[in-house]
Design a protein around this motif. Structure first.
Motif, PDB file in Angstrom:
ATOM      1  N   LYS A 297       1.224  -1.070  -0.034  1.00  0.00           N
ATOM      2  CA  LYS A 297       0.512  -0.310   0.247  1.00  0.00           C
ATOM      3  C   LYS A 297       0.837   1.716  -0.247  1.00  0.00           C
ATOM      4  O   LYS A 297       0.649   2.403  -0.516  1.00  0.00           O
ATOM      5  CB  LYS A 297      -1.087   0.134   1.374  1.00  0.00           C
ATOM      6  N   MET A 298       2.362   0.979   0.541  1.00  0.00           N
ATOM      7  CA  MET A 298       2.962   2.431   0.995  1.00  0.00           C
ATOM      8  C   MET A 298       4.236   2.855  -0.384  1.00  0.00           C
ATOM      9  O   MET A 298       4.866   3.691   0.040  1.00  0.00           O
ATOM     10  CB  MET A 298       3.372   2.869   2.292  1.00  0.00           C
ATOM     11  N   GLN A 299       4.725   1.663  -0.662  1.00  0.00           N
ATOM     12  CA  GLN A 299       5.504   1.855  -1.944  1.00  0.00           C
ATOM     13  C   GLN A 299       5.392   2.139  -3.039  1.00  0.00           C
ATOM     14  O   GLN A 299       4.345   1.402  -3.599  1.00  0.00           O
ATOM     15  CB  GLN A 299       6.747   0.237  -1.228  1.00  0.00           C
ATOM     16  N   PRO A 300       5.685   3.231  -3.605  1.00  0.00           N
ATOM     17  CA  PRO A 300       5.251   3.219  -4.699  1.00  0.00           C
ATOM     18  C   PRO A 300       6.076   2.908  -6.068  1.00  0.00           C
ATOM     19  O   PRO A 300       5.239   2.699  -7.416  1.00  0.00           O
ATOM     20  CB  PRO A 300       6.240   4.640  -5.244  1.00  0.00           C
ATOM     21  N   LEU A 301       6.831   1.924  -6.116  1.00  0.00           N
ATOM     22  CA  LEU A 301       7.825   1.089  -6.387  1.00  0.00           C
ATOM     23  C   LEU A 301       6.237  -0.034  -7.091  1.00  0.00           C
ATOM     24  O   LEU A 301       6.046  -0.492  -7.908  1.00  0.00           O
ATOM     25  CB  LEU A 301       9.007   0.431  -6.691  1.00  0.00           C
ATOM     26  N   ASP A 302       6.491  -0.802  -6.418  1.00  0.00           N
ATOM     27  CA  ASP A 302       4.640  -2.014  -5.749  1.00  0.00           C
ATOM     28  C   ASP A 302       3.189  -1.368  -6.265  1.00  0.00           C
ATOM     29  O   ASP A 302       2.648  -2.130  -6.905  1.00  0.00           O
ATOM     30  CB  ASP A 302       4.269  -2.456  -3.822  1.00  0.00           C
ATOM     31  N   ARG A 303       2.971   0.220  -5.703  1.00  0.00           N
ATOM     32  CA  ARG A 303       2.144   0.416  -6.599  1.00  0.00           C
ATOM     33  C   ARG A 303       1.612   0.494  -8.206  1.00  0.00           C
ATOM     34  O   ARG A 303       1.120  -0.096  -8.349  1.00  0.00           O
ATOM     35  CB  ARG A 303       1.607   1.761  -5.830  1.00  0.00           C
ATOM     36  N   THR A 304       2.836   1.402  -8.761  1.00  0.00           N
ATOM     37  CA  THR A 304       2.541   1.378 -10.589  1.00  0.00           C
ATOM     38  C   THR A 304       3.028   0.777 -11.379  1.00  0.00           C
ATOM     39  O   THR A 304       2.906   1.461 -11.765  1.00  0.00           O
ATOM     40  CB  THR A 304       2.632   3.309 -10.250  1.00  0.00           C
TER      41      THR A 304
END
Length: 530
Positions: free
Chosen positions: A350-357
């Motif tokens: 939920k909080m890591q940009p690399l994992d999100r997008t």
């Protein structure tokens, strides 16, 4: 004079065909996907109710009928009480088994269970509808043998609530569901805000770093094939491949650090990096995973690329892996004014940009590039010497500025937004929350831990989950009042109680999901400042 063909009939033979009966003694022929051919009754119950109230206040019936576009005859019948349900527009003899209000509560309950990651299957909803009808002593056509509503009712329920659909859920680790809670997120953003206030940081100096893995056995994409064939194959390099770790980093302006690739080998060979992205670096480790020494190597690579010095500070948001918190890494970060900020455990989804997008598009691009390589090189396998070239094409194709900027935006990292997550995002953790003791609130230390233990062994920020009977759900996240949530089991099927049952009548397995796991742990936040 009649010149047509003469037809002779016997007195005992009928020339009329008998139409097929629509109703039988034991069943009714119904059209599941019926499409209306007229506009009768489309004014709806709301308009009909407004019109009746207008007539009751003195408005002439014909004038009200013209104003609201409702037939005067229909309006008169509703006004005089000559219909079964005055004020309700309903055509035909078939009636909805459950009332609109009960279906609305059932709809809210389905959405609530979805938010807490305990979504109901179609059989659970059908069983729930049967229990409601039995509880209210309604005359219903549901099966008493199966003790559930039929499929026709389910399809009708879905058609009346267009925002619901049958979806295949993605498995979510219970540690992630419980670990992503409001206290942890607030603690992280509190430390992050303090760090941003120490200096005038720009988005170009706020970074996110994480590792991911690629393999020489890729996942093939979809292909065109002949209809009717049960199995369609596509060539790969083997059954199971070996993983090559890739360390990526990006900032809030859309700039990417050239990646580091870690191969599962004993000795590094320059040929392993053929075709790699420009300025990418390569290292080896026995397992192909990162470790404490390789993270320091990556910090050196990062400092060289960003020109990190005492005058220009940088922030790196990363997970709490033990290799990120060693004494060597802390010392190097202090010397180059690099602030390492670790995320709370079980929160990177939920909080890591690399994992999100970004990582999903990177994996998709890598599989497509590996697929193309296999087609261009028939009979060959992807080796470690080919991976860098395949990954280089995927990296250059997927590393866009838009994904990086959007990733920081969706996580609330830049622009800073501590309220980026709503109560719906925290709903899965609400079912196991209890008050946090004041002594368990972790303090921010200027000197991070130097041991190799995982951040999962940090000080507790949220006490152990408890049963729902001991810790009731918060009001804003509680299910509808008439809903009694009971686990979908044979002994305790999901039911809706009417009127609400007392707490003494609720079985032990109950009122929403619970867990007996030990208390979840808070993250260790590392703020490096000399």
């Amino acid at each position: 004079m009649y010149h047509g063909k003469c037809i002779h009939t016997s007195p005992n033979v009928s020339t009329h065909k008998t139409p097929r009966p629509l109703f039988f003694a034991d069943s009714v022929i119904m059209v599941r996907n019926y499409k209306r051919t007229t506009t009768r009754g489309q004014y709806g119950n709301e308009s009909l109710g407004l019109t009746l109230r207008s007539v009751s206040t003195g408005t002439p019936l014909l004038m009200a009928a013209r104003e609201f576009n409702i037939p005067a005859r229909t309006l008169r019948r509703h006004r005089d009480g000559k219909v079964a349900n005055p004020g309700v527009s309903q055509l035909g003899r078939h009636r909805i088994v459950l009332s609109t209000d009960v279906e609305r509560e059932l709809h809210h309950h389905v959405q609530y269970m979805e938010k807490v990651l305990y979504g109901l299957a179609t059989t659970d909803v059908r069983r729930l509808a049967y229990n409601v009808a039995e509880k209210r002593k309604l005359n219903h056509p549901f099966s008493h043998e199966k003790r559930m509503a039929g499929k026709n009712w389910l399809y009708g329920f879905l058609s009346r609530h267009q925002d619901l659909s049958i979806r295949a859920p993605q498995g979510t680790n219970i540690s992630r569901a419980v670990g992503f809670n409001k206290p942890k997120v607030q603690q992280f953003f509190g430390v992050y805000r303090q760090l941003l206030e120490t200096q005038d940081f720009t988005p170009a100096r706020v970074w996110n770093m994480d590792e991911t893995g690629i393999t020489n056995v890729h996942k093939p994409g979809k292909v065109l094939a002949t209809k009717g064939i049960r199995q369609v194959g596509k060539m790969t390099s083997g059954e199971r491949g070996k993983t090559v770790t890739v360390i990526c980093a990006m900032n809030a302006t859309g700039v990417y650090v050239p990646p580091m690739m870690i191969f599962p080998r004993k000795r590094m060979v320059d040929a392993l990096m053929n075709g790699a992205p420009p300025q990418a670096v390569g290292y080896v480790s026995p397992s192909g995973w990162t470790d404490s020494d390789l993270f320091v190597k990556w910090l050196e690579h990062f400092a060289s690329f960003t020109n990190a010095t005492r005058d220009i500070q940088h922030i790196i948001i990363l997970d709490g892996h033990h290799s990120h918190k060693t004494l060597a890494a802390v010392t190097f970060a202090r010397q180059h004014e690099i602030n390492l900020l670790t995320l709370p455990p079980h929160n990177i989804h939920k909080m890591q940009p690399l994992d999100r997008t970004y990582f999903k598009s990177l994996k998709t691009a890598y599989n497509a590039a590996a697929d193309s390589w296999m087609v261009a090189n028939p009979g060959k396998r992807i080796s470690f010497f080919d991976i860098a070239g395949i990954f280089g094409k995927a990296f250059l194709r997927s590393a866009s500025s838009e994904k990086a900027v959007h990733g920081f935006l969706t996580c609330g990292n830049w622009p800073y937004d501590e309220n980026i997550f709503s109560d719906d995002d925290f709903a899965p953790s609400m079912v196991t929350d209890q008050d946090q003791p004041a002594s368990d609130v972790p303090s921010v230390s200027a000197v991070p831990s130097t041991d190799d233990s995982s951040d999962d062994q940090a000080t507790n920020s949220v006490a152990a989950p408890c049963a729902a009977s001991d810790a009731p759900l918060p009001e804003e996240n509680a299910p509808p009042p008439i809903v009694e949530v009971v686990r979908a089991a044979v002994d305790h099927p999901l039911t809706i109680a009417d009127p609400p049952v007392s707490p003494d009548d609720i079985p032990d397995a109950v009122a929403g999901p619970s867990t007996d796991s030990s208390s979840q742990n808070a993250s260790k936040y590392i703020k490096l400042k000399q």
